[in-house]
Scaffold this motif. Structure first.
Motif, PDB file in Angstrom:
ATOM      1  N   HIS A   1     -13.380  32.368  -8.786  1.00  0.00           N
ATOM      2  CA  HIS A   1     -13.662  33.415  -7.800  1.00  0.00           C
ATOM      3  C   HIS A   1     -15.136  33.409  -7.408  1.00  0.00           C
ATOM      4  O   HIS A   1     -15.469  33.563  -6.227  1.00  0.00           O
ATOM      5  CB  HIS A   1     -13.286  34.788  -8.370  1.00  0.00           C
ATOM      6  N   GLN A   2     -16.013  33.229  -8.400  1.00  0.00           N
ATOM      7  CA  GLN A   2     -17.447  33.199  -8.096  1.00  0.00           C
ATOM      8  C   GLN A   2     -17.773  32.018  -7.190  1.00  0.00           C
ATOM      9  O   GLN A   2     -18.536  32.148  -6.222  1.00  0.00           O
ATOM     10  CB  GLN A   2     -18.252  33.101  -9.394  1.00  0.00           C
ATOM     11  N   SER A   3     -17.151  30.865  -7.486  1.00  0.00           N
ATOM     12  CA  SER A   3     -17.373  29.674  -6.663  1.00  0.00           C
ATOM     13  C   SER A   3     -16.839  29.889  -5.251  1.00  0.00           C
ATOM     14  O   SER A   3     -17.504  29.524  -4.259  1.00  0.00           O
ATOM     15  CB  SER A   3     -16.699  28.468  -7.307  1.00  0.00           C
ATOM     16  N   SER A   4     -15.655  30.487  -5.140  1.00  0.00           N
ATOM     17  CA  SER A   4     -15.063  30.743  -3.818  1.00  0.00           C
ATOM     18  C   SER A   4     -15.935  31.699  -3.014  1.00  0.00           C
ATOM     19  O   SER A   4     -16.150  31.497  -1.814  1.00  0.00           O
ATOM     20  CB  SER A   4     -13.659  31.327  -3.967  1.00  0.00           C
ATOM     21  N   MET A   5     -16.422  32.754  -3.651  1.00  0.00           N
ATOM     22  CA  MET A   5     -17.276  33.714  -2.958  1.00  0.00           C
ATOM     23  C   MET A   5     -18.552  33.033  -2.459  1.00  0.00           C
ATOM     24  O   MET A   5     -18.991  33.270  -1.327  1.00  0.00           O
ATOM     25  CB  MET A   5     -17.629  34.884  -3.872  1.00  0.00           C
ATOM     26  N   ASN A   6     -19.127  32.183  -3.296  1.00  0.00           N
ATOM     27  CA  ASN A   6     -20.351  31.479  -2.890  1.00  0.00           C
ATOM     28  C   ASN A   6     -20.098  30.573  -1.690  1.00  0.00           C
ATOM     29  O   ASN A   6     -20.914  30.480  -0.772  1.00  0.00           O
ATOM     30  CB  ASN A   6     -20.897  30.655  -4.059  1.00  0.00           C
ATOM     31  N   LYS A   7     -18.946  29.895  -1.715  1.00  0.00           N
ATOM     32  CA  LYS A   7     -18.610  29.021  -0.590  1.00  0.00           C
ATOM     33  C   LYS A   7     -18.424  29.821   0.693  1.00  0.00           C
ATOM     34  O   LYS A   7     -18.917  29.436   1.759  1.00  0.00           O
ATOM     35  CB  LYS A   7     -17.340  28.235  -0.904  1.00  0.00           C
ATOM     36  N   ILE A   8     -17.696  30.937   0.591  1.00  0.00           N
ATOM     37  CA  ILE A   8     -17.461  31.771   1.770  1.00  0.00           C
ATOM     38  C   ILE A   8     -18.777  32.311   2.319  1.00  0.00           C
ATOM     39  O   ILE A   8     -19.009  32.307   3.544  1.00  0.00           O
ATOM     40  CB  ILE A   8     -16.510  32.942   1.434  1.00  0.00           C
ATOM     41  N   ASN A   9     -19.655  32.781   1.444  1.00  0.00           N
ATOM     42  CA  ASN A   9     -20.961  33.289   1.892  1.00  0.00           C
ATOM     43  C   ASN A   9     -21.750  32.202   2.619  1.00  0.00           C
ATOM     44  O   ASN A   9     -22.379  32.462   3.658  1.00  0.00           O
ATOM     45  CB  ASN A   9     -21.767  33.807   0.700  1.00  0.00           C
ATOM     46  N   LEU A  10     -21.701  30.993   2.071  1.00  0.00           N
ATOM     47  CA  LEU A  10     -22.436  29.875   2.686  1.00  0.00           C
ATOM     48  C   LEU A  10     -21.805  29.484   4.016  1.00  0.00           C
ATOM     49  O   LEU A  10     -22.513  29.263   5.008  1.00  0.00           O
ATOM     50  CB  LEU A  10     -22.454  28.684   1.733  1.00  0.00           C
ATOM     51  N   PHE A  11     -20.466  29.421   4.059  1.00  0.00           N
ATOM     52  CA  PHE A  11     -19.780  29.084   5.304  1.00  0.00           C
ATOM     53  C   PHE A  11     -20.077  30.120   6.392  1.00  0.00           C
ATOM     54  O   PHE A  11     -20.328  29.778   7.542  1.00  0.00           O
ATOM     55  CB  PHE A  11     -18.270  28.997   5.083  1.00  0.00           C
ATOM     56  N   ALA A  12     -20.021  31.398   6.014  1.00  0.00           N
ATOM     57  CA  ALA A  12     -20.266  32.471   6.983  1.00  0.00           C
ATOM     58  C   ALA A  12     -21.680  32.379   7.546  1.00  0.00           C
ATOM     59  O   ALA A  12     -21.915  32.656   8.728  1.00  0.00           O
ATOM     60  CB  ALA A  12     -20.044  33.829   6.327  1.00  0.00           C
ATOM     61  N   GLN A  13     -22.608  31.977   6.698  1.00  0.00           N
ATOM     62  CA  GLN A  13     -24.007  31.837   7.141  1.00  0.00           C
ATOM     63  C   GLN A  13     -24.172  30.629   8.059  1.00  0.00           C
ATOM     64  O   GLN A  13     -24.773  30.725   9.135  1.00  0.00           O
ATOM     65  CB  GLN A  13     -24.909  31.678   5.916  1.00  0.00           C
ATOM     66  N   ASP A  14     -23.604  29.486   7.656  1.00  0.00           N
ATOM     67  CA  ASP A  14     -23.794  28.249   8.414  1.00  0.00           C
ATOM     68  C   ASP A  14     -23.056  28.257   9.748  1.00  0.00           C
ATOM     69  O   ASP A  14     -23.528  27.692  10.734  1.00  0.00           O
ATOM     70  CB  ASP A  14     -23.338  27.048   7.582  1.00  0.00           C
ATOM     71  N   VAL A  15     -21.875  28.894   9.786  1.00  0.00           N
ATOM     72  CA  VAL A  15     -21.068  28.856  11.003  1.00  0.00           C
ATOM     73  C   VAL A  15     -21.715  29.655  12.130  1.00  0.00           C
ATOM     74  O   VAL A  15     -21.403  29.445  13.311  1.00  0.00           O
ATOM     75  CB  VAL A  15     -19.638  29.361  10.712  1.00  0.00           C
ATOM     76  N   GLU A  16     -22.633  30.556  11.782  1.00  0.00           N
ATOM     77  CA  GLU A  16     -23.341  31.317  12.811  1.00  0.00           C
ATOM     78  C   GLU A  16     -24.190  30.424  13.698  1.00  0.00           C
ATOM     79  O   GLU A  16     -24.541  30.798  14.815  1.00  0.00           O
ATOM     80  CB  GLU A  16     -24.222  32.396  12.162  1.00  0.00           C
ATOM     81  N   LYS A  17     -24.515  29.231  13.210  1.00  0.00           N
ATOM     82  CA  LYS A  17     -25.329  28.297  13.999  1.00  0.00           C
ATOM     83  C   LYS A  17     -24.516  27.617  15.098  1.00  0.00           C
ATOM     84  O   LYS A  17     -25.082  27.034  16.024  1.00  0.00           O
ATOM     85  CB  LYS A  17     -25.920  27.225  13.071  1.00  0.00           C
ATOM     86  N   ILE A  18     -23.196  27.674  14.991  1.00  0.00           N
ATOM     87  CA  ILE A  18     -22.341  27.004  15.969  1.00  0.00           C
ATOM     88  C   ILE A  18     -22.178  27.898  17.192  1.00  0.00           C
ATOM     89  O   ILE A  18     -21.790  29.059  17.073  1.00  0.00           O
ATOM     90  CB  ILE A  18     -20.956  26.698  15.377  1.00  0.00           C
ATOM     91  N   PRO A  19     -22.474  27.412  18.380  1.00  0.00           N
ATOM     92  CA  PRO A  19     -22.281  28.222  19.596  1.00  0.00           C
ATOM     93  C   PRO A  19     -20.814  28.608  19.759  1.00  0.00           C
ATOM     94  O   PRO A  19     -19.917  27.829  19.429  1.00  0.00           O
ATOM     95  CB  PRO A  19     -22.734  27.289  20.729  1.00  0.00           C
ATOM     96  N   ASP A  20     -20.581  29.805  20.271  1.00  0.00           N
ATOM     97  CA  ASP A  20     -19.206  30.262  20.481  1.00  0.00           C
ATOM     98  C   ASP A  20     -18.447  29.358  21.438  1.00  0.00           C
ATOM     99  O   ASP A  20     -17.214  29.305  21.419  1.00  0.00           O
ATOM    100  CB  ASP A  20     -19.190  31.699  21.020  1.00  0.00           C
ATOM    101  N   THR A  21     -19.187  28.649  22.291  1.00  0.00           N
ATOM    102  CA  THR A  21     -18.557  27.792  23.304  1.00  0.00           C
ATOM    103  C   THR A  21     -18.340  26.366  22.812  1.00  0.00           C
ATOM    104  O   THR A  21     -17.913  25.511  23.585  1.00  0.00           O
ATOM    105  CB  THR A  21     -19.422  27.745  24.570  1.00  0.00           C
ATOM    106  N   PHE A  22     -18.632  26.101  21.534  1.00  0.00           N
ATOM    107  CA  PHE A  22     -18.495  24.743  21.013  1.00  0.00           C
ATOM    108  C   PHE A  22     -17.058  24.253  21.188  1.00  0.00           C
ATOM    109  O   PHE A  22     -16.109  24.899  20.791  1.00  0.00           O
ATOM    110  CB  PHE A  22     -18.859  24.695  19.533  1.00  0.00           C
ATOM    111  N   MET A  23     -16.906  23.063  21.821  1.00  0.00           N
ATOM    112  CA  MET A  23     -15.619  22.436  22.115  1.00  0.00           C
ATOM    113  C   MET A  23     -14.755  23.280  23.044  1.00  0.00           C
ATOM    114  O   MET A  23     -13.553  23.094  23.131  1.00  0.00           O
ATOM    115  CB  MET A  23     -14.840  22.149  20.826  1.00  0.00           C
ATOM    116  N   LYS A  24     -15.393  24.227  23.751  1.00  0.00           N
ATOM    117  CA  LYS A  24     -14.644  25.074  24.673  1.00  0.00           C
ATOM    118  C   LYS A  24     -15.209  25.008  26.084  1.00  0.00           C
ATOM    119  O   LYS A  24     -14.923  25.847  26.911  1.00  0.00           O
ATOM    120  CB  LYS A  24     -14.671  26.536  24.199  1.00  0.00           C
ATOM    121  N   LYS A  25     -16.083  24.031  26.343  1.00  0.00           N
ATOM    122  CA  LYS A  25     -16.619  23.876  27.691  1.00  0.00           C
ATOM    123  C   LYS A  25     -15.475  23.607  28.666  1.00  0.00           C
ATOM    124  O   LYS A  25     -14.443  23.060  28.304  1.00  0.00           O
ATOM    125  CB  LYS A  25     -17.615  22.711  27.752  1.00  0.00           C
TER     126      LYS A  25
END
Length: 367
Positions: free
Chosen positions: A168-192
């Motif tokens: 659970h601790q590992s999963s939470m850490n992964k989710i926190n990291l994913f949530a942080q990193d995915v913010e860098k992706i533009p909402d329009t990515f692959m949706k032009k």
């Protein structure tokens, strides 16, 4: 803006700059002639250009500089409004692939703790959003899963019925990291707009994903596929001049426009393939399209390679190792059957047997 158009504009910018450098040697009428010529060429694309020019006897030099500036501004603004660079796209796809790989195990861990919790709904919605590149929903679901974990982790850790606290601790850490990193992706990515204008054609297409170092085996597969009757336009194989992606086309753009549910991908696995970002990106592009695929392996492929088992596609799916042995030939006959069914090709048994025998010779030849 295409590369050719940029070069075309730059050509006339350079001509105007040359005229300025020769200003003292030119008649004013020559300078204005050059300005009018450039305006005539670009006025349809940029109708506002002449609005900034004065066109009097004292403005030839200034008008030329203004025209140069306006054209250069078009190039700069086009660069700034371009889609993500190849490096950015590669990074974004790698992140989304990683989330897609990890989310299944995270879901299992969450279900073991709270099978009917709302967090499971967020995970399921996240999986759906990943399939269609709905970046806004991906961000929202990851944020909700993160908030749920952060609110419940203490209860999980102090629950006497929980025996996998580390998971659970590992999963939470992964989710926190994913949530942080995915913010860098533009909402329009692959949706032009040009990316999502997929063709509705049901014409089948084969995409042979390979590393250029494995051209020997790629060429053998190309011989086999086209020998069955597949047309040049129905096969994407970038190491062959008849099957290349068009000049200056972006791999993601091209595949998003042309790949539909009737595309069949052949992945030519090798150790070099796993070390090639371009190859792994091709695989990501196929994932975008949810393509059907078959795994083909060069003879010295290392099945224990960790990178192989971290790929987004199902590496447990049956495939063929390109060795001239009793296992390869039956597997290639299965591939032949699939291709013939996909393209509604007639089975000329004599011709097919000849092609298959020649194919087996080609994969056995010394490089």
């Amino acid at each position: 803006m295409t590369k050719q158009k940029k070069e075309f504009i730059q050509k006339y910018i350079d001509e105007l700059k040359f005229n300025i450098s020769e200003y003292s040697n030119l008649d004013i009428s020559e300078l204005f002639d050059s300005i009018h010529k450039v305006l005539g060429i670009f006025l349809k694309d940029y109708p506002y250009l002449e609005n900034y020019l004065r066109f009097d006897n004292n403005s030839a030099y200034l008008d030329t500089e203004i025209l140069i500036g306006l054209l250069e501004k078009e190039l700069i603004e086009d660069e700034s409004s371009n889609e993500e660079s190849e490096d950015e796209k590669s990074t974004y796809l790698e992140l989304l692939n990683k989330i897609r790989i990890e989310i299944g195990s995270i879901e299992s861990i969450l279900k073991s703790y709270s099978p009917k919790s709302i967090v499971i709904n967020y995970v399921e919605q996240l999986e759906k959003a990943l399939e269609v590149f709905d970046i806004k929903t991906i961000k929202y679901c990851l944020s909700c899963i993160k908030d749920w974990y952060n609110s419940n982790i203490n209860n999980i850790m102090h629950n006497s019925f929980v025996f996998n606290e580390d998971e659970h601790q590992s999963s939470m850490n992964k989710i926190n990291l994913f949530a942080q990193d995915v913010e860098k992706i533009p909402d329009t990515f692959m949706k032009k707009s040009e990316e999502i204008t997929n063709t509705s054609s049901t014409e089948p297409l084969i995409f042979l994903s390979h590393c250029s170092k494995d051209k020997k085996y790629g060429d053998a597969l190309e011989y086999f596929i086209t020998g069955l009757g597949v047309k040049s336009s129905q096969l994407i194989y970038t190491s062959h001049p008849l099957h290349k992606i068009p000049l200056d086309a972006n791999i993601y753009d091209y595949l998003r426009k042309n790949i539909n549910k009737n595309v069949f991908m052949i992945i030519l696995w090798s150790n070099d393939y796993l070390e090639s970002p371009a190859c792994l990106n091709e695989m990501g592009a196929a994932w975008v399209a949810q393509s059907d695929y078959t795994n083909i392996y060069v003879p010295d492929f290392e099945f224990g390679n960790k990178k192989y088992h971290e790929c987004a596609v199902d590496t447990k799916k049956m495939g063929a190792v390109l060795k001239n042995d009793q296992h390869c030939k039956p597997a290639m006959i299965e591939l032949k059957n699939k291709i013939q069914e996909l393209f509604s090709l007639e089975n000329d048994e004599v011709k097919v047997n000849y092609i298959l025998d020649e194919f087996m010779k080609k994969i056995s030849e010394e490089a």
